[in-house]
Design an enzyme around this catalytic site. Structure first.
Site, PDB file in Angstrom:
ATOM      1  CD  GLU A 150      -4.754   7.286   5.150  1.00 21.09           C
ATOM      2  OE1 GLU A 150      -5.713   6.569   5.415  1.00 21.09           O
ATOM      3  OE2 GLU A 150      -3.652   7.214   6.133  1.00 21.09           O
TER       4      GLU A 150
ATOM      5  CD  GLU B 148      -2.701   0.769   2.600  1.00 21.61           C
ATOM      6  OE1 GLU B 148      -3.323   1.724   2.912  1.00 21.61           O
ATOM      7  OE2 GLU B 148      -2.739  -0.126   3.071  1.00 21.61           O
TER       8      GLU B 148
END
Length: 315
Positions: free
Chosen positions: A184, A180
């Site tokens: 964010e 990943e």
């Protein structure tokens, strides 16, 4: 397709559970340090530029590798999607499934993805159901993508409890290890962008970067280059963070590209805060793009207008 849950929150919950004396989740989900253990906030350095070659516009750099002989990952090709043009079902998947076994504070629902000529609005809304108190929003770009530059024009959601994300992901559902790469924002402080990456369920040298603006007020251009030698993150064309040299935690598997707006269960509130955003918390996305390694294709930087709410028409 309804199983792709945002794996980052799994890692956070695992760490919280282990520290509180509660059993960590089992199964094929792998624990990793929670985001609260990231390095201290790194201040923005406006004098640090992406390019050393002044004749090349900063927004148009790369992605080129310093290891041209490194094995390449299988990847779908370049694309740019100005999201105000809609979400063709052959290219996009709007998540619509329950999170009964996940760590989100509700289900992904199609109704919380709104399409307009300006782009996408992803909402988190209260449901009134104490078992699943919130409805969430997520959109996936179909296919899998490897080395290259990933870009988005977005405005994250403001409000405690909200998490706005732009990330690549693969994991056990796809028959792969958990790899990943994240950009964010936590809605309780949208002047900080959180950067994270995983290989085989273990996170690397994550960072929280203090920006010189509140990201929820205007659209900005966010990007990362994923190369064999490492990952570099950019905001409005400025290099803000890079992975350490010879990092052993770099992802090695192509992943799906995802945008989302969500809130978690109570176990995650020490990270993202208790939900406090009224009747709706909204994140806005108006462009996403991918440029494979060694190519120089059209991307979100080409339609981004600094200071504007949404990009110019793709033409």
């Amino acid at each position: 397709m309804g199983v792709l849950a945002f794996a980052f929150c799994v890692a956070i919950f695992s760490a919280i559970a282990s520290q509180s004396g509660k059993p960590a989740p089992t199964g094929n989900r792998l624990p990793a340090p929670r985001v609260a253990d990231m390095a201290p906030v790194i201040p923005w350095t406006p004098d640090r530029t992406v390019n050393k070659q002044k004749k090349i516009p900063a927004l148009r750099e790369g992605p080129y590798t310093l290891q041209p002989d490194a094995p390449l990952l299988e990847s779908d090709g370049a694309f740019i999607s100005v999201l105000g043009n809609g979400l063709p079902p052959e290219r996009f998947y709007i998540s619509e499934h329950s999170n009964d076994k996940g760590f989100q504070g509700g289900d992904w629902v199609r109704e919380n993805v709104s399409i307009s000529p300006d782009g996408l609005r992803l909402d988190v809304t209260p449901t009134g159901d104490p078992r699943k108190p919130y409805a969430l929003a997520e959109v996936q770009m179909l296919g899998t993508y490897g080395y290259g530059r990933y870009e988005t024009i977005m405005r994250p959601a403001k409000g405690s409890g909200l998490v706005s994300a732009f990330f690549t992901y693969t994991g056990p559902y796809f028959g792969k290890p958990h790899d990943e790469i994240d950009i964010e924002f936590v809605g309780k402080d949208t002047s900080i962008v959180e950067l994270n990456y995983f290989h085989n369920g273990k996170t690397g040298s994550s960072a929280r970067i203090k920006l010189p603006f509140d990201a929820s007020e205007k659209d900005h251009l966010y990007a990362f280059d994923w190369k064999p030698e490492g990952i570099s993150w950019y905001v409005d064309g400025k290099l803000i963070y890079q992975t350490p040299a010879n990092d052993t935690h770099l992802p090695e598997n192509p992943g799906r590209l995802v945008i989302s707006n969500w809130t978690g269960k109570k176990e995650l509130q020490q990270w993202h805060g208790a939900p406090d955003f009224g009747d709706r918390g909204s994140a806005y996305y108006s462009c996403i793009s991918f440029t494979p390694l060694g190519e120089n294709t059209r991307r979100c930087a080409d339609v981004f207008q600094p200071g504007s709410q949404f990009p110019a028409s793709a033409g």
